[in-house]
Design a protein around this motif. Sequence first.
Motif, PDB file in Angstrom:
ATOM      1  N   UNK A   2       0.820  -1.204   0.000  1.00 21.14           N
ATOM      2  CA  UNK A   2       0.000   0.000   0.000  1.00 21.14           C
ATOM      3  C   UNK A   2       0.863   1.268   0.000  1.00 21.14           C
ATOM      4  N   UNK A   4       0.402   3.852   1.622  1.00 21.71           N
ATOM      5  CA  UNK A   4       0.498   4.462   2.949  1.00 21.71           C
ATOM      6  C   UNK A   4       1.472   3.736   3.859  1.00 21.71           C
ATOM      7  N   UNK A  24       0.679 -12.535   6.742  1.00 11.90           N
ATOM      8  CA  UNK A  24      -0.300 -11.548   6.280  1.00 11.90           C
ATOM      9  C   UNK A  24      -0.965 -10.831   7.442  1.00 11.90           C
ATOM     10  N   UNK A  28      -0.242  -7.006   7.955  1.00  5.19           N
ATOM     11  CA  UNK A  28      -1.467  -6.225   7.755  1.00  5.19           C
ATOM     12  C   UNK A  28      -1.777  -5.352   8.956  1.00  5.19           C
ATOM     13  N   UNK A  31       0.680  -2.441   8.990  1.00  6.69           N
ATOM     14  CA  UNK A  31       0.350  -1.438   7.962  1.00  6.69           C
ATOM     15  C   UNK A  31      -0.860  -0.612   8.395  1.00  6.69           C
TER      16      UNK A  31
ATOM     17  N   UNK B  69      -8.336  -2.973   1.951  1.00  8.01           N
ATOM     18  CA  UNK B  69      -7.388  -2.058   1.288  1.00  8.01           C
ATOM     19  C   UNK B  69      -6.489  -1.357   2.305  1.00  8.01           C
ATOM     20  N   UNK B  70      -7.062  -0.977   3.461  1.00  7.30           N
ATOM     21  CA  UNK B  70      -6.244  -0.247   4.455  1.00  7.30           C
ATOM     22  C   UNK B  70      -5.159  -1.117   5.089  1.00  7.30           C
ATOM     23  N   UNK B  71      -5.246  -2.416   4.838  1.00 12.87           N
ATOM     24  CA  UNK B  71      -4.213  -3.338   5.333  1.00 12.87           C
ATOM     25  C   UNK B  71      -3.315  -3.800   4.190  1.00 12.87           C
ATOM     26  N   UNK B  72      -3.319  -3.098   3.112  1.00  8.94           N
ATOM     27  CA  UNK B  72      -2.493  -3.469   1.959  1.00  8.94           C
ATOM     28  C   UNK B  72      -2.963  -4.766   1.321  1.00  8.94           C
ATOM     29  N   UNK B  74      -4.217  -7.343   2.836  1.00  4.45           N
ATOM     30  CA  UNK B  74      -3.923  -8.525   3.665  1.00  4.45           C
ATOM     31  C   UNK B  74      -5.099  -8.808   4.609  1.00  4.45           C
TER      32      UNK B  74
END
Lengths: 234, 110
Positions: A2, A4, A24, A28, A31, B69-72, B74
């Motif tokens: 991502x 961000x 993951x 996750x 992130x 999406x906010x976790x890329x 995952x």
Amino acid sequence: MNHRTPSPIAIRLLESVLSETVRDAIVGDLIEESALRAGASNRVTATWWCWWQVARSILPMLWSELRHRRSLGTLSVALAAYLLASVIEFLSTAAISNLFHPDAALAYILGAIVGLATMVLGGYAVQLPLGSRDFWRLPANDTLLAIKYPQIATLVGEATKVGLRQEVMELRLVRQRREPAPLSQRRCNFSKHLGTYGTAHAARLRPSICLNHPSSWFQLAKMRLTSPRCARTG
Amino acid sequence: MPRGDLLGSLEHIVLLALVRLEANAYGMTIRREIEERTGRNLSIGAVYATLDRLESKGYVSSFLGEPTAERGGRAKRLFRIQAEGNQALQTSQDAIRKMTLGLRKSWRTV
């Protein structure tokens, strides 16, 4: 990755030490929280936080991986045995070389005796303090371990007549029917497991001896299996 | 509870966080919940190592959520406390309560 993500390098570093099952989820989470922190404060703070998290997470995750794979016990015991054997070997070699000429045949023979004795005693000494630890227990789903239970010990005798394949089949059937408690709930230490395991293997490898001689390996194995000390302590 | 063991302090705190978070318990929320309530700044690795230990004891179970999406992209790994975990928590809470019973006065004078 991502846009961000505050620090792709930190993320990749963490990914390299994680197993697929948790990679993951952990990355996750990192992130997601980094993005939240970047929004709440600034990107530099979030990047520092991310690096700090990665630095602090690597060790616990490696430890967890080692525990999960149960390789730590094997590794530590192997290392301890190696160190112990090396020390004894070094001291005994020094003592022998002082007593005899290094080329003398007696020095070689004594060296071999000391070497063998060191391996046996070293292995025994190392397993003593660890004998009752969980990682020494053999897997509970190992079919051959079913012979530990006294109620099915007699079936092993029948199984030795017809070979390994049928033995495994019979033991599986017995396990399915009787469903004994898992080994993890029973207290039986490594040396007892090893004794039972070893004698049972010997019984299988020498079926003729086992069937023809009452005082054979198999009788010994059977006696061990049915003895109250090892049979039902859980 | 196997072998009558009590929970470790981190295990205890993580299980309480799971009870509080209910259906939204995953690594990040558990870490944040603990930080907000206790001020203890845990690493995400320490949280997962504890959860892994609790799962191997049968106190919690986990399942994968949907990737976002906010976790890329995952997936989350969501955790839920099991009946054995509840029992372990109750046993530990009882032990602490019994040990601290009547001690408040002594604490203040120390």
